[in-house]
Design an enzyme around this catalytic site. Structure first.
Site, PDB file in Angstrom:
ATOM      1  N   GLY A 239       0.761  -1.236   0.000  1.00  0.00           N
ATOM      2  CA  GLY A 239       0.000   0.000   0.000  1.00  0.00           C
ATOM      3  C   GLY A 239       0.788   1.280   0.000  1.00  0.00           C
ATOM      4  O   GLY A 239       0.207   2.370  -0.111  1.00  0.00           O
ATOM      5  N   PRO A 274       4.456  -5.221  -1.481  1.00  0.00           N
ATOM      6  CA  PRO A 274       4.470  -3.989  -2.279  1.00  0.00           C
ATOM      7  C   PRO A 274       4.091  -4.266  -3.723  1.00  0.00           C
ATOM      8  O   PRO A 274       4.464  -5.287  -4.295  1.00  0.00           O
ATOM      9  CB  PRO A 274       5.934  -3.539  -2.181  1.00  0.00           C
ATOM     10  CG  PRO A 274       6.694  -4.822  -2.042  1.00  0.00           C
ATOM     11  CD  PRO A 274       5.822  -5.707  -1.185  1.00  0.00           C
ATOM     12  N   TYR A 316     -11.093   6.152 -11.058  1.00  0.00           N
ATOM     13  CA  TYR A 316     -10.782   6.773  -9.775  1.00  0.00           C
ATOM     14  C   TYR A 316     -10.692   8.292  -9.829  1.00  0.00           C
ATOM     15  O   TYR A 316     -10.514   8.924  -8.792  1.00  0.00           O
ATOM     16  CB  TYR A 316      -9.410   6.303  -9.260  1.00  0.00           C
ATOM     17  CG  TYR A 316      -9.211   4.836  -9.076  1.00  0.00           C
ATOM     18  CD1 TYR A 316     -10.174   4.035  -8.465  1.00  0.00           C
ATOM     19  CD2 TYR A 316      -8.033   4.217  -9.478  1.00  0.00           C
ATOM     20  CE1 TYR A 316      -9.969   2.683  -8.270  1.00  0.00           C
ATOM     21  CE2 TYR A 316      -7.814   2.870  -9.287  1.00  0.00           C
ATOM     22  CZ  TYR A 316      -8.789   2.100  -8.684  1.00  0.00           C
ATOM     23  OH  TYR A 316      -8.581   0.770  -8.492  1.00  0.00           O
ATOM     24  N   CYS A 342     -16.273   5.181 -27.115  1.00  0.00           N
ATOM     25  CA  CYS A 342     -17.590   5.807 -27.166  1.00  0.00           C
ATOM     26  C   CYS A 342     -18.196   5.913 -25.774  1.00  0.00           C
ATOM     27  O   CYS A 342     -19.233   5.298 -25.482  1.00  0.00           O
ATOM     28  CB  CYS A 342     -18.507   5.011 -28.095  1.00  0.00           C
ATOM     29  SG  CYS A 342     -18.663   5.764 -29.703  1.00  0.00           S
TER      30      CYS A 342
END
Length: 423
Positions: A239, A274, A316, A342
Site C-alpha cells: 500500500g 508492495p 478513480y 464511445c
C-alpha cells in the site's frame, strides 16, 4: 527515481528514444524500465534488512511475465489473488515457497492448484474459506499453512475504492470474528495457522495508518499466543504510495525504520506485499495525437489510448502526468486529453495545461507501470496495447499487440455452429 528523462528535448526510456520505440511498435504502447524496476525493488527490500522478512511483490499491480521474471531473479516472492496469477508467478520462476495467496473468493480448483504447487500460505478472509481449504487439503492428504486476514478498521486516508481495512470493506475478518476463526483453525486437521495478515489499502502517503494497524495486530498477536496459536509470519500487506502529482509519500527506508522499531521483541518473519511502489513509476504509456478540436472554447486533444488502455483516470479520477515526447515551446493551453472510446468518461486528463500539440505528436502518460495494462480491456473491440521492456540501450517486446483475429479466436467455434440454434 525513474529512468524516463528528457535528453536534448526528447524523452528517453533509459538510453533509448521513446519516439523510436513508438515508431517501431506502434501506439498505444507501454514501455517499462528494467533498471527502474530493479532499483525500486532493492530500495524497498533493503529497508527491512534488519529483521527476518520476505518481500512478496503484489502481482495484481503488473503481471507481465518478463517483469515477474526480473523480480524473481532479484529474490522477490509474490502475493497473488487468483489461480491465473499463481500460474504466471510459477511460469516466471518464483519459488512456490515464496508465494502467499490472498483474495476473498478462492475457488476449489484454485486452492487445489496452490496446494499442489506448495505455496507458503493462504491469507484466509472468512470462516467458510477456512473450512473449504481444510476440506480440499484433506481430500489431497495435505496440510495447508494459513493466516487470517484481520480487518483492523484503520482509515488509510486514501481513495475509497482502494481502501481495504475499514469495517465497511469486504476484506478480512473483524477481530472478534478472527478469534473465533483461529479457534476453529486449531480444531481442523488439515490447516496449520502460522500467520497473521492485514492490508489496509493502497496509495498510502503517511506512515501513521501502517503503525496504527501494526499496534492493533500486536495486541491481537498476544491474544493468539494465549490461545496457543504460534504465529510465525506477520503479513502487513502493501500500500505504500508513489508520486503521481504532488504527493510526498514516505520513502521505503522510513517505513522500514518505523516497522523494525515497532517489531522489536516479536519472533516473527515479516511479510510485505508492495506493488505500486515497485512498478508504478517503472512504466509509461505512449499515445499518438489523432486530432485536436475546440468546441466553443473547450479544447480537446484526441489520442489513440483510451479508458480501455488506462482506466485509472476514468475509474478513480486519478492523476497521471501527461507530457509530449518531444518538448516544444509556445503558450500552454488548457485541454482535456481524451481517447477514442464511445463513452463520455473516456479521458486520460481533464482541464490539463499542455504545451501546444498537433496531429501526429506523441504524448506520454507517466507512472503507468502499475494498474495500467493489467486493468486494460478490449472494449469497443480494441486490441490491447503492446508492452516493451528497456534496459540501457537494449529493448525487447515482452507482450505483442493483439490482433483482430486474436480478439475473435474464442468466438469462432460458436460462429460456425450458430446455425444449429437458428434452425
Amino acid at each position: 527515481m525513474h529512468y524516463f528523462q528528457y535528453k536534448n528535448g526528447e524523452l528517453h526510456a533509459e538510453d533509448l528514444p521513446v519516439e523510436a520505440l513508438a515508431r517501431e511498435y506502434g501506439t498505444p504502447l507501454y514501455i517499462y524500465s528494467a533498471t527502474t524496476l530493479k532499483r525500486h525493488y532493492r530500495a524497498f527490500d533493503s529497508a527491512f534488512s534488519g529483521i527476518p522478512h520476505l518481500t512478496c511483490y503484489s502481482v495484481k499491480a503488473n503481471s507481465n511475465l518478463s517483469l515477474l521474471r526480473i523480480l524473481a531473479r532479484e529474490g522477490a516472492g509474490t502475493d497473488i489473488v487468483s489461480g491465473g496469477e499463481l500460474f504466471r508467478a510459477l511460469r516466471a520462476g518464483v519459488p512456490p515457497e515464496k508465494i502467499v495467496y490472498s483474495g476473498v473468493g478462492k475457488k476449489t480448483g484454485e486452492i487445489q492448484e496452490a496446494l499442489l504447487a506448495g505455496i507458503l500460505m493462504f491469507n484466509v478472509e472468512s470462516a467458510q474459506e477456512l473450512e473449504r481449504i481444510n476440506a480440499v487439503a484433506g481430500e489431497m492428504d495435505k496440510v495447508a499453512r494459513i493466516s487470517l486476514r484481520i480487518n483492523p478498521d484503520v482509515d488509510p486516508k486514501t481513495h475509497p475504492y482502494i481502501s481495504t481495512g475499514l469495517k465497511e470493506n469486504k476484506f478480512g475478518l473483524s477481530r472478534s470474528e478472527a478469534l473465533e476463526t483461529y479457534a476453529l483453525a486449531l480444531k481442523l486437521p488439515h490447516v496449520d495457522p502460522v500467520g497473521l495478515d492485514c492490508h489496509i489499502g493502497s496509495q498510502l502517503t503517511q506512515l501513521s495508518p501502517f503503525l496504527e494497524a501494526l499496534e492493533r495486530l500486536k495486541a491481537f498477536h498476544g491474544q493468539l499466543a494465549d490461545m496457543g496459536v504460534r504465529i510465525r509470519y506477520l503479513d502487513l500487506g502493501g500500500g505504500l504510495g508513489i508520486t503521481y502529482d504532488e504527493e510526498e509519500p514516505p520513502h521505503p527506508a522510513d517505513l522500514g525504520r518505523a516497522l523494525v522499531k515497532a517489531l522489536q521483541g516479536m519472533d516473527v518473519t515479516l511479510i510485505l506485499e508492495p506493488g505500486r511502489v515497485i512498478a508504478g513509476n517503472t512504466g509509461i504509456l505512449v499515445t499518438e495525437v489523432q486530432y485536436t478540436k475546440t468546441n466553443e472554447g473547450k479544447n480537446f486533444v484526441i489520442v489513440d489510448a483510451g479508458m480501455n488502455d488506462l482506466i485509472r483516470p476514468s475509474l478513480y479520477g486519478s492523476y497521471h502526468r501527461i507530457a509530449p515526447v518531444r518538448e516544444r515551446g509556445g503558450a500552454e493551453i488548457l485541454a482535456d486529453v481524451v481517447g477514442p472510446i464511445c463513452e463520455s468518461s473516456d479521458f486520460l486528463a481533464k482541464n490539463r495545461s499542455l504545451p501546444p500539440v498537433a496531429q501526429g505528436d506523441l504524448l506520454a502518460a507517466f507512472s503507468a507501470g502499475a494498474y495500467g495494462f493489467v486493468m486494460s480491456s478490449q472494449y469497443n473491440s480494441r486490441p490491447r496495447a503492446a508492452e516493451v521492456m528497456v534496459e540501457g540501450d537494449r529493448h525487447v517486446l515482452v507482450r505483442g499487440r493483439e490482433t483482430y483475429n486474436e480478439l475473435l479466436a474464442l468466438e469462432e467455434a460458436g460462429l460456425s455452429s450458430i446455425s444449429a440454434l437458428e434452425g
